[in-house]
Write a protein that holds these residues in place. Structure first.
Motif, PDB file in Angstrom:
ATOM      1  N   PRO A 191      20.049  23.792 -26.611  1.00  0.00           N
ATOM      2  CA  PRO A 191      19.271  22.693 -26.041  1.00  0.00           C
ATOM      3  C   PRO A 191      19.243  22.720 -24.515  1.00  0.00           C
ATOM      4  O   PRO A 191      20.012  23.438 -23.869  1.00  0.00           O
ATOM      5  CB  PRO A 191      20.026  21.456 -26.533  1.00  0.00           C
ATOM      6  CG  PRO A 191      21.445  21.932 -26.642  1.00  0.00           C
ATOM      7  CD  PRO A 191      21.349  23.352 -27.130  1.00  0.00           C
ATOM      8  N   VAL A 192      18.352  21.936 -23.964  1.00  0.00           N
ATOM      9  CA  VAL A 192      18.386  21.641 -22.538  1.00  0.00           C
ATOM     10  C   VAL A 192      19.012  20.258 -22.392  1.00  0.00           C
ATOM     11  O   VAL A 192      18.631  19.318 -23.103  1.00  0.00           O
ATOM     12  CB  VAL A 192      16.979  21.681 -21.912  1.00  0.00           C
ATOM     13  CG1 VAL A 192      15.987  20.813 -22.676  1.00  0.00           C
ATOM     14  CG2 VAL A 192      17.031  21.205 -20.453  1.00  0.00           C
ATOM     15  N   LEU A 193      19.992  20.145 -21.541  1.00  0.00           N
ATOM     16  CA  LEU A 193      20.671  18.872 -21.349  1.00  0.00           C
ATOM     17  C   LEU A 193      20.025  18.140 -20.182  1.00  0.00           C
ATOM     18  O   LEU A 193      19.946  18.660 -19.072  1.00  0.00           O
ATOM     19  CB  LEU A 193      22.161  19.088 -21.088  1.00  0.00           C
ATOM     20  CG  LEU A 193      23.027  17.821 -21.078  1.00  0.00           C
ATOM     21  CD1 LEU A 193      24.388  18.077 -21.700  1.00  0.00           C
ATOM     22  CD2 LEU A 193      23.196  17.281 -19.653  1.00  0.00           C
ATOM     23  N   LEU A 194      19.541  16.931 -20.443  1.00  0.00           N
ATOM     24  CA  LEU A 194      18.900  16.089 -19.430  1.00  0.00           C
ATOM     25  C   LEU A 194      19.814  14.915 -19.124  1.00  0.00           C
ATOM     26  O   LEU A 194      20.235  14.195 -20.036  1.00  0.00           O
ATOM     27  CB  LEU A 194      17.546  15.568 -19.932  1.00  0.00           C
ATOM     28  CG  LEU A 194      16.565  16.590 -20.501  1.00  0.00           C
ATOM     29  CD1 LEU A 194      15.325  15.885 -21.030  1.00  0.00           C
ATOM     30  CD2 LEU A 194      16.186  17.619 -19.443  1.00  0.00           C
ATOM     31  N   ALA A 195      20.104  14.691 -17.853  1.00  0.00           N
ATOM     32  CA  ALA A 195      21.011  13.600 -17.492  1.00  0.00           C
ATOM     33  C   ALA A 195      20.682  13.084 -16.102  1.00  0.00           C
ATOM     34  O   ALA A 195      20.134  13.809 -15.259  1.00  0.00           O
ATOM     35  CB  ALA A 195      22.461  14.062 -17.539  1.00  0.00           C
ATOM     36  N   ALA A 237      20.169  25.083 -20.509  1.00  0.00           N
ATOM     37  CA  ALA A 237      19.811  24.620 -19.165  1.00  0.00           C
ATOM     38  C   ALA A 237      20.295  23.189 -18.984  1.00  0.00           C
ATOM     39  O   ALA A 237      20.401  22.427 -19.952  1.00  0.00           O
ATOM     40  CB  ALA A 237      18.297  24.692 -18.947  1.00  0.00           C
ATOM     41  N   VAL A 238      20.575  22.836 -17.745  1.00  0.00           N
ATOM     42  CA  VAL A 238      20.989  21.480 -17.380  1.00  0.00           C
ATOM     43  C   VAL A 238      20.041  20.981 -16.300  1.00  0.00           C
ATOM     44  O   VAL A 238      19.846  21.644 -15.281  1.00  0.00           O
ATOM     45  CB  VAL A 238      22.436  21.441 -16.855  1.00  0.00           C
ATOM     46  CG1 VAL A 238      22.797  20.028 -16.385  1.00  0.00           C
ATOM     47  CG2 VAL A 238      23.408  21.907 -17.929  1.00  0.00           C
ATOM     48  N   ARG A 283       8.566  24.491 -16.165  1.00  0.00           N
ATOM     49  CA  ARG A 283       9.573  25.478 -15.783  1.00  0.00           C
ATOM     50  C   ARG A 283      10.666  25.601 -16.844  1.00  0.00           C
ATOM     51  O   ARG A 283      11.098  26.716 -17.190  1.00  0.00           O
ATOM     52  CB  ARG A 283      10.191  25.075 -14.440  1.00  0.00           C
ATOM     53  CG  ARG A 283      11.237  26.051 -13.908  1.00  0.00           C
ATOM     54  CD  ARG A 283      10.669  27.439 -13.716  1.00  0.00           C
ATOM     55  NE  ARG A 283      11.663  28.353 -13.177  1.00  0.00           N
ATOM     56  CZ  ARG A 283      11.593  29.670 -13.272  1.00  0.00           C
ATOM     57  NH1 ARG A 283      10.557  30.240 -13.890  1.00  0.00           N
ATOM     58  NH2 ARG A 283      12.528  30.436 -12.736  1.00  0.00           N
ATOM     59  N   VAL A 284      11.119  24.468 -17.383  1.00  0.00           N
ATOM     60  CA  VAL A 284      12.152  24.507 -18.411  1.00  0.00           C
ATOM     61  C   VAL A 284      11.633  25.232 -19.651  1.00  0.00           C
ATOM     62  O   VAL A 284      12.337  26.055 -20.252  1.00  0.00           O
ATOM     63  CB  VAL A 284      12.624  23.086 -18.761  1.00  0.00           C
ATOM     64  CG1 VAL A 284      13.475  23.082 -20.023  1.00  0.00           C
ATOM     65  CG2 VAL A 284      13.415  22.492 -17.598  1.00  0.00           C
ATOM     66  N   GLU A 285      10.414  24.942 -20.024  1.00  0.00           N
ATOM     67  CA  GLU A 285       9.827  25.645 -21.179  1.00  0.00           C
ATOM     68  C   GLU A 285       9.784  27.152 -20.934  1.00  0.00           C
ATOM     69  O   GLU A 285      10.133  27.948 -21.812  1.00  0.00           O
ATOM     70  CB  GLU A 285       8.423  25.120 -21.463  1.00  0.00           C
ATOM     71  CG  GLU A 285       7.743  25.823 -22.635  1.00  0.00           C
ATOM     72  CD  GLU A 285       6.308  25.392 -22.837  1.00  0.00           C
ATOM     73  OE1 GLU A 285       5.809  25.526 -23.972  1.00  0.00           O
ATOM     74  OE2 GLU A 285       5.675  24.948 -21.850  1.00  0.00           O
ATOM     75  N   LEU A 343      13.355  28.713 -21.057  1.00  0.00           N
ATOM     76  CA  LEU A 343      13.997  28.699 -22.364  1.00  0.00           C
ATOM     77  C   LEU A 343      13.288  29.564 -23.394  1.00  0.00           C
ATOM     78  O   LEU A 343      13.939  30.247 -24.173  1.00  0.00           O
ATOM     79  CB  LEU A 343      14.123  27.262 -22.886  1.00  0.00           C
ATOM     80  CG  LEU A 343      15.452  26.555 -22.568  1.00  0.00           C
ATOM     81  CD1 LEU A 343      15.670  26.446 -21.066  1.00  0.00           C
ATOM     82  CD2 LEU A 343      15.494  25.183 -23.223  1.00  0.00           C
ATOM     83  N   VAL A 344      11.952  29.508 -23.413  1.00  0.00           N
ATOM     84  CA  VAL A 344      11.241  30.206 -24.495  1.00  0.00           C
ATOM     85  C   VAL A 344      10.065  31.042 -24.021  1.00  0.00           C
ATOM     86  O   VAL A 344       9.359  31.636 -24.830  1.00  0.00           O
ATOM     87  CB  VAL A 344      10.733  29.190 -25.565  1.00  0.00           C
ATOM     88  CG1 VAL A 344      11.901  28.475 -26.215  1.00  0.00           C
ATOM     89  CG2 VAL A 344       9.780  28.178 -24.949  1.00  0.00           C
ATOM     90  N   GLY A 345       9.789  31.073 -22.715  1.00  0.00           N
ATOM     91  CA  GLY A 345       8.630  31.799 -22.240  1.00  0.00           C
ATOM     92  C   GLY A 345       7.404  30.919 -22.227  1.00  0.00           C
ATOM     93  O   GLY A 345       7.448  29.749 -22.620  1.00  0.00           O
TER      94      GLY A 345
END
Length: 300
Positions: free
Chosen positions: A182-186, A234-235, A290-292, A295-297
């Motif tokens: 997962p991507v951690l969002l905080a 990712a964080v 950018r996160v997408e 993580l997966v292209g």
């Protein structure tokens, strides 16, 4: 008119003013030159009165009543030119229209209407466009108004609660996300502006990117443990205020054998103070894209 004025508890001159300025007059024509109030006209005026009692200005209350109960022929307020029915919406017209309706409903403290407006904006525009073009501008405007004088703080709190709920409803539960980790969002500790991470989580879920969301700001040591146990790919740490955006936080969350990509998002971060391996994301659309990609292209 006199009987309607008595029923509403206003002077007949007030009804004439509302008719002339806002188009909230009688719509039923008699055989002569006179017009008579119908039941829908009275219902519309009562809706306007409820909005007035909840703190809306006269113009806002009138606009709200007409939006909730449109007339066949609406006379626009004097300061708002009529728009031809056949005209195509201009760029930005739809978000502006939805933002006006959302603001009016919030000022009237009409929870049902606020919920409907938010659902319509998210459905019609998508999460990120609705956030940038409707939700954020209205929240900013209402916050400025109650700090000024016009609207009360209760209006902003009511809208915020509805927005949180709408964003959660707009976040699909992913059976099989595209990302393995997962991507951690905080939010950073002590950050008060937590709503954007909910919008980012909803936008990522719409791209089938699984996220671990901590909307409530965690103490630094708790956040570090959460990162270690979640083992995210990712964080993303959100900071709106410069005073709480401590770049040393990234060193705390990156300790351990499992390495994650680190991102700073929000206006509180200063790129000059960020560690070398931390990437700054300019805004929510940039963050989602950018996160997408990381993580997966780029492909869907």
């Amino acid at each position: 008119m006199a009987s309607v004025a008595r029923r509403l508890g206003v002077a007949p001159s007030t009804l004439r003013t509302w008719d002339r300025r806002y188009g909230l007059g009688p719509s039923r024509h008699t055989d002569g030159r006179h017009r008579r109030y119908g039941s829908s006209d009275i219902d519309r005026l009562e809706l306007m009165q409820r909005a007035l009692l909840r703190g809306a200005s006269t113009a806002e209350a009138a606009r709200y009543a007409l939006q909730q109960m449109p007339r066949t022929e609406i006379v626009p307020p004097a300061d708002e030119p009529a728009t031809p029915a056949h005209a195509a919406p201009a760029d930005g017209e739809v978000p502006s229209r939805l933002a006006r309706r959302l603001s009016t409903a919030a000022l009237a403290m009409d929870v049902g209407a606020v919920q409907r407006m938010l659902a319509e904006a998210l459905d019609e525009l998508g999460v990120l466009a609705a956030w940038a073009g409707v939700v954020e501008p209205v929240l900013t405007a209402l916050g400025a108004r109650w700090r000024g004088v016009s609207a009360g703080a209760e209006v902003e709190y009511l809208l915020a609660e509805c927005v949180y709920a709408a964003l959660v409803r707009a976040t699909p539960v992913l059976d099989v996300p595209r990302n393995l980790r997962p991507v951690l969002l905080a939010c950073v500790p002590e950050e008060r502006d937590t709503m954007p991470v909910y919008a980012l989580a909803a936008a990522l879920a719409g791209r089938r990117i699984g996220a671990q969301l901590f909307g409530v700001p965690l103490p630094a040591e708790v956040l570090a443990v959460a990162v270690r146990r979640s083992a995210p790919a990712a964080v993303v740490l959100w900071a709106h205020r410069r005073a709480v955006a401590d770049p040393r936080l990234f060193a705390r969350v990156s300790r351990g054998r499992q390495r994650s990509r680190l991102f700073a998002c929000g206006p509180g971060w200063d790129v000059a103070t960020l560690p070398d391996k931390v990437e700054l994301l300019a805004d929510l659309p940039a963050a989602a894209g950018r996160v997408e990609h990381v993580l997966v292209g780029a492909g869907r």
